[in-house]
Design an enzyme around this catalytic site. Sequence first.
Site, PDB file in Angstrom:
ATOM      1  CG  ASP A  86       7.694  25.588  57.112  1.00  0.00           C
ATOM      2  OD1 ASP A  86       7.495  24.384  57.364  1.00  0.00           O
ATOM      3  OD2 ASP A  86       8.374  26.331  57.847  1.00  0.00           O
ATOM      4  CG  ASP A  89       8.972  21.791  59.283  1.00  0.00           C
ATOM      5  OD1 ASP A  89       8.532  22.016  58.141  1.00  0.00           O
ATOM      6  OD2 ASP A  89       8.881  22.622  60.217  1.00  0.00           O
ATOM      7  CE1 TYR A 237       7.183  30.275  59.534  1.00  0.00           C
ATOM      8  CE2 TYR A 237       6.474  28.029  59.988  1.00  0.00           C
ATOM      9  CZ  TYR A 237       7.369  28.907  59.410  1.00  0.00           C
ATOM     10  OH  TYR A 237       8.451  28.432  58.713  1.00  0.00           O
ATOM     11  CD  GLU A 476      14.315  24.823  59.187  1.00  0.00           C
ATOM     12  OE1 GLU A 476      13.406  23.996  59.002  1.00  0.00           O
ATOM     13  OE2 GLU A 476      14.464  25.436  60.272  1.00  0.00           O
TER      14      GLU A 476
END
Length: 496
Positions: A86, A89, A237, A476
């Site tokens: 995603d 990571d 999430y 990120e």
Amino acid sequence: MSGKVALLVLSLGLCLIMAVRARVDYNNRYASASHNYKDALTKSILFFEGQRSGKLPSTQRMRWRGDSALADGADQHVDLSGGYYDAGDNVKFGFPMAFTTTMLSWSVVEFGQYMGDDLQHAMDAVRWGTDYLLKATSQPGVIYVQVADPNMDHRCWERPEDMDTSRNVYKVDSQHPGSDVASETAAALAAASLVFESTDKSYSNLLLQTAMRVFDFADKYRGSYSDALSSEVCPFYCSYSGYRDELLWAAAWLQKATGNPSYVNYIQTNGPNLGADDGDNIFSWDEKHAGARVLLAKEFLVKNVKSLEDYRGHADSLICSLLPETSSSQYTPGGLLFKMSESNLQYVTSTSFLLFTYAQYLDISKQVVKCSNGVVTPTRIRTLAKRQVDYILGDNPLGMSYMVGYGTKFPQHIHHRGSSLPSVYHHPQKISCNDGFNLGLNGNGPNPNILVGAVVGGPDNNDQFRDDRNDYSHSEPATYINAPFVGALAALARYM
């Protein structure tokens, strides 16, 4: 004394005029700026190749990446290789991955005709997501929604190719429902079925049939996957908005993909209870009401589905709420839409996409939006959206492009494991978990691998940005930031 007062008033007046002129000049300078949107579009799609999991194809263009996570799902006797990581990571989160796939598909459906040579790459990006989602939904009554324990994963800073942390598999089923993630998966498959409708009919049919089955499951066994998998998906999430918006969103996509009146009936019957008239103007991997309103408004504006007329009003209200002169939306001093302090650009790219899309619907139907403070034309809506895109590409107080690899000044220290560590092709020896932290996350130099096209979280509410790997909320990148940006860039590329 009166002369001094008059002089003071005159001086203040001149200062005010100069300030206003400066602000106008500032805005005009940015409003007139132009970018190579085709180049940015190419890069925005290329980014997804850097996020691929699984066995990479011979056509892979992001050459510093290698194969990874080939045995995902093996412990559960299911093939869950493939799909996307995603963000920075090495976890495969099904919820944002499905939303990413939906938005890539919507980008192709609405603006694919303007993508030129990039269209095939965009379709490849969609298929990389749908191939995985088909695997995740291959067993009736079960949806695999995540691979890897995020808590364990975040304790290591490893290249995807070196992963040795737990690759646990998580699922929802009738006893542990997840209407939010299941509905988003159904939406992704339905939207993608339209992408391949004219080029691969059998694949398109498979996607659509699976979408219908998954939606029935989501609607029949209602519940949030955050309740069933709280420690595994929260706070990463969590489904903060619940599952009502996803049910409406998925039904809207199935109506668009099938033309079956049963989905219109479903929306009419269930819409009010699913928050159809919710006034929130945030659109993201978690909150879908705004997207559903725009999508359904097209069915009335363009296809004249009378029973969905209310959604035109809901979509108009959304547009009015995003105008800078209203109090319902906040903008930075530099003109950037500001919704959240963490990863704000995800809301900017998704909102920009909605603006371009709705402007196109209004053009086709020869309509305008009537707000309390005046009429808003499609041209004005596009101008607002273009301003956001231009800001991201470098027309901002820092002169910083927030897309990696675009322009001469862009983030060099993004929060991304694979980008921050030497490529396996230059450093074939394994880099351990702790060594990865020292060499990657806490290293001083720029990332050795350029994740071309990645859009990072972006600046704060004062237009400031620290190019710092440890500042993950701003540095990120994520697939769901880029996915709607693909459509926004394609919308602008048509004018080049």
